[in-house]
Scaffold this motif. Structure first.
Motif, mmCIF file in Angstrom:
data_model
loop_
_atom_site.group_PDB
_atom_site.id
_atom_site.type_symbol
_atom_site.label_atom_id
_atom_site.label_comp_id
_atom_site.label_asym_id
_atom_site.label_seq_id
_atom_site.Cartn_x
_atom_site.Cartn_y
_atom_site.Cartn_z
ATOM 1 N N HIS A 25 107.540 33.994 -15.379
ATOM 2 C CA HIS A 25 106.447 34.669 -16.759
ATOM 3 C C HIS A 25 107.795 34.311 -18.032
ATOM 4 N N CYS A 69 108.257 39.930 -8.695
ATOM 5 C CA CYS A 69 107.988 40.585 -9.887
ATOM 6 C C CYS A 69 107.275 41.549 -10.618
ATOM 7 N N CYS A 109 112.205 36.463 -14.224
ATOM 8 C CA CYS A 109 111.336 35.668 -13.112
ATOM 9 C C CYS A 109 111.320 34.212 -13.973
ATOM 10 N N CYS A 114 104.938 40.380 -13.800
ATOM 11 C CA CYS A 114 103.858 39.339 -13.278
ATOM 12 C C CYS A 114 102.906 39.430 -12.502
HETATM 13 ZN ZN LIG Z 1 107.133 37.461 -13.615
#
Ligand SMILES: [Zn+2]
Length: 182
Positions: A23, A39, A20, A42
């Motif tokens: 994050h 995701c 991702c 996050c």
């Molecule tokens: Zn994420």
């Protein structure tokens, strides 16, 4: 969506997962869907435009649409709103793109396995110089160099160059297919 995600540097694995970009993480927890991004780490969830907007910190969705237009040559009329014809043109282009990327992948794997096979065959040197050599060894002698050349060409070529190698790739696919049919 995967075309855009890849275009912007995400590495998507076989399960359709990627690291991702929103994050910090070491194992991929972002899933790339045909029309969106999610995701599980996050919780970011976005479509192509939302993803692009967030990735580049753009103020408005229209800015993201413009960027996508520029980066992927979509030729959408972002200011006037897309007409049905433009939307279907966009879908057609995207479809073509995905079709090409699939072919590119398969062609590359094909060339690699051809090269690898010929390297194995090249090792089948007859024990005595007087022995009748294995026909695979003979084949490798004649073709190994060309196989190596094809791999290099494919790596160095651009998309048009790769497309021009299509008939060669098909010939090799036929050759490899004939082996497994034996
Ligand atoms: Zn994420």
């Amino acid at each position: 969506m995967s075309t855009v995600a890849k275009g912007y540097g995400l590495k998507i694995n076989r399960a359709g997962m990627a690291i991702c970009p929103f994050h910090a993480e070491k194992t991929p927890s972002a899933k790339i869907y045909p029309d969106g991004f999610h995701c599980f780490g996050c919780g970011v969830h976005a479509d192509v435009i939302g993803f692009t907007q967030r990735l580049f910190g753009l103020a408005r969705p229209i800015d993201a649409a413009r960027k996508l237009n520029d980066d992927f040559l979509l030729h959408l009329d972002v200011d006037g709103g897309a007409s049905p014809a433009q939307v279907s043109e966009y879908r057609r282009r995207q479809h073509e793109r995905e079709k090409y990327e699939r072919w590119e992948n398969e062609a590359w794997l094909m060339l690699c396995s051809y090269y690898k096979l010929l390297r194995e065959w090249r090792e089948m040197v007859p024990d005595c110089p007087d022995d009748e050599p294995d026909r695979r060894f003979i084949y490798a002698l004649h073709n190994l160099h060309h196989a190596e050349y094809l791999c290099e060409e494919f790596i160095n070529a651009d998309e048009d160059g790769r497309k021009m190698m299509r008939s060669e790739v098909e010939r090799i696919a036929g050759f490899l297919g004939g082996l497994t049919a034996d």
